[in-house]
Design a protein around this motif. Sequence first.
Motif, PDB file in Angstrom:
ATOM      1  N   UNK A  86      19.948  97.140  20.822  1.00  0.00           N
ATOM      2  CA  UNK A  86      19.852  97.089  19.304  1.00  0.00           C
ATOM      3  C   UNK A  86      18.246  97.324  19.066  1.00  0.00           C
ATOM      4  N   UNK A  87      17.550  97.396  20.137  1.00  0.00           N
ATOM      5  CA  UNK A  87      16.042  97.762  19.653  1.00  0.00           C
ATOM      6  C   UNK A  87      15.718  99.300  20.081  1.00  0.00           C
ATOM      7  N   UNK A  88      15.126  99.913  19.080  1.00  0.00           N
ATOM      8  CA  UNK A  88      15.147 101.317  19.215  1.00  0.00           C
ATOM      9  C   UNK A  88      13.430 101.297  20.055  1.00  0.00           C
ATOM     10  N   UNK A  89      13.596 101.854  20.924  1.00  0.00           N
ATOM     11  CA  UNK A  89      12.161 102.040  21.716  1.00  0.00           C
ATOM     12  C   UNK A  89      12.031 103.669  22.044  1.00  0.00           C
ATOM     13  N   UNK A  90      10.677 103.893  21.695  1.00  0.00           N
ATOM     14  CA  UNK A  90      10.311 105.262  21.956  1.00  0.00           C
ATOM     15  C   UNK A  90       9.532 105.509  23.282  1.00  0.00           C
ATOM     16  N   UNK A  91      10.070 106.315  24.066  1.00  0.00           N
ATOM     17  CA  UNK A  91       9.575 106.320  25.412  1.00  0.00           C
ATOM     18  C   UNK A  91       9.036 107.948  25.548  1.00  0.00           C
ATOM     19  N   UNK A  92       7.758 107.912  25.959  1.00  0.00           N
ATOM     20  CA  UNK A  92       7.035 109.008  26.188  1.00  0.00           C
ATOM     21  C   UNK A  92       6.321 109.055  27.533  1.00  0.00           C
TER      22      UNK A  92
ATOM     23  N   UNK B 130      -0.758 112.196  38.714  1.00  0.00           N
ATOM     24  CA  UNK B 130      -1.284 111.324  37.659  1.00  0.00           C
ATOM     25  C   UNK B 130      -0.148 111.130  36.724  1.00  0.00           C
ATOM     26  N   UNK B 131       0.235 110.043  36.306  1.00  0.00           N
ATOM     27  CA  UNK B 131       1.293 109.885  35.181  1.00  0.00           C
ATOM     28  C   UNK B 131       0.941 108.673  34.292  1.00  0.00           C
ATOM     29  N   UNK B 132       1.422 109.051  32.858  1.00  0.00           N
ATOM     30  CA  UNK B 132       1.049 108.064  32.128  1.00  0.00           C
ATOM     31  C   UNK B 132       2.628 107.894  31.024  1.00  0.00           C
ATOM     32  N   UNK B 133       3.275 106.574  31.156  1.00  0.00           N
ATOM     33  CA  UNK B 133       4.306 106.407  30.546  1.00  0.00           C
ATOM     34  C   UNK B 133       4.057 105.389  29.258  1.00  0.00           C
ATOM     35  N   UNK B 134       4.366 105.692  28.096  1.00  0.00           N
ATOM     36  CA  UNK B 134       4.288 104.715  26.810  1.00  0.00           C
ATOM     37  C   UNK B 134       5.639 104.355  26.504  1.00  0.00           C
ATOM     38  N   UNK B 135       5.657 103.206  26.140  1.00  0.00           N
ATOM     39  CA  UNK B 135       7.065 102.864  25.453  1.00  0.00           C
ATOM     40  C   UNK B 135       6.648 102.076  24.212  1.00  0.00           C
ATOM     41  N   UNK B 136       7.198 102.258  23.237  1.00  0.00           N
ATOM     42  CA  UNK B 136       6.827 101.459  21.855  1.00  0.00           C
ATOM     43  C   UNK B 136       7.928 101.081  21.032  1.00  0.00           C
ATOM     44  N   UNK B 137       7.853 100.039  20.313  1.00  0.00           N
ATOM     45  CA  UNK B 137       9.041  99.461  19.642  1.00  0.00           C
ATOM     46  C   UNK B 137       8.346  98.545  18.420  1.00  0.00           C
ATOM     47  N   UNK B 138       9.059  98.790  17.086  1.00  0.00           N
ATOM     48  CA  UNK B 138       8.483  98.016  16.275  1.00  0.00           C
ATOM     49  C   UNK B 138       9.616  96.887  15.602  1.00  0.00           C
ATOM     50  N   UNK B 139       8.933  95.750  15.714  1.00  0.00           N
ATOM     51  CA  UNK B 139       9.792  94.576  15.188  1.00  0.00           C
ATOM     52  C   UNK B 139       8.750  93.741  14.215  1.00  0.00           C
ATOM     53  N   UNK B 140       9.550  93.332  13.182  1.00  0.00           N
ATOM     54  CA  UNK B 140       8.935  92.521  12.128  1.00  0.00           C
ATOM     55  C   UNK B 140       7.702  93.189  11.385  1.00  0.00           C
ATOM     56  N   UNK B 141       7.676  94.627  11.510  1.00  0.00           N
ATOM     57  CA  UNK B 141       6.269  95.411  10.964  1.00  0.00           C
ATOM     58  C   UNK B 141       5.308  95.219  12.143  1.00  0.00           C
ATOM     59  N   UNK B 142       5.566  94.871  13.261  1.00  0.00           N
ATOM     60  CA  UNK B 142       4.594  94.963  14.583  1.00  0.00           C
ATOM     61  C   UNK B 142       4.860  96.070  15.343  1.00  0.00           C
TER      62      UNK B 142
END
Length: 203
Positions: free
Chosen positions: A185-191, A50-62
């Motif tokens: 140039x986009x900061x991406x948080x990978x979990x 069972x795997x779960x991968x989450x990638x998140x980035x914030x642009x223009x406040x979203x």
Amino acid sequence: MNIYKSLCLLSAVILVLTSCTKEKSAEPDSAAISKTELLGEWNFVGMAAYTKSTSSATVAGKTTSNVVITDYTTIENKGTLLISADQVISNDLTYTIDTVMVAQQYINGVLKEEFKIPFNFTAPAASNTAHYTWVGTDSLYFSQGMITMPGNMPSVTSGAKIARAGDTLLLRGTYYDKRTEDQGGLKVLNETQAIMVLKYKRR
């Protein structure tokens, strides 16, 4: 939309890179295995994961987050595992994943979209040596990780609970990794999280 596509692709890549590391609930008839019983050569017969991968980035406040979830059992399993008193040596281990990924898109924590993606992947045959120490009477600790991760992702320390179900050896483990990367140039948080059980039978 381009950001979302990039995040989706990144999560798929992370899934491939971490598909070597996973677990499921204990087999109903599982029992302890002694240090002596553990030694020797074993045939690889499969892995449930069972795997779960989450990638998140914030642009223009979203904040846009992409979550990819899989739940599968491998097929076309091949390879062996040699266990000595202080190391495990995997030889020509390979398997195929044929499943469906569930992908979810969140914006500021609100689910916006969910869809399913067919996923088929055959792991190239690989060999690896990992040193271990016993923890208690039912767990092994791998200081450099049990499986070498492909690409630029380093191995991480990991542990595995061991048991047997009939003539089958069970290695149950978990994987967790969290890091921030610069993607153009986009900061991406990978979990990435994974639980798995690898199964072997005495050779």
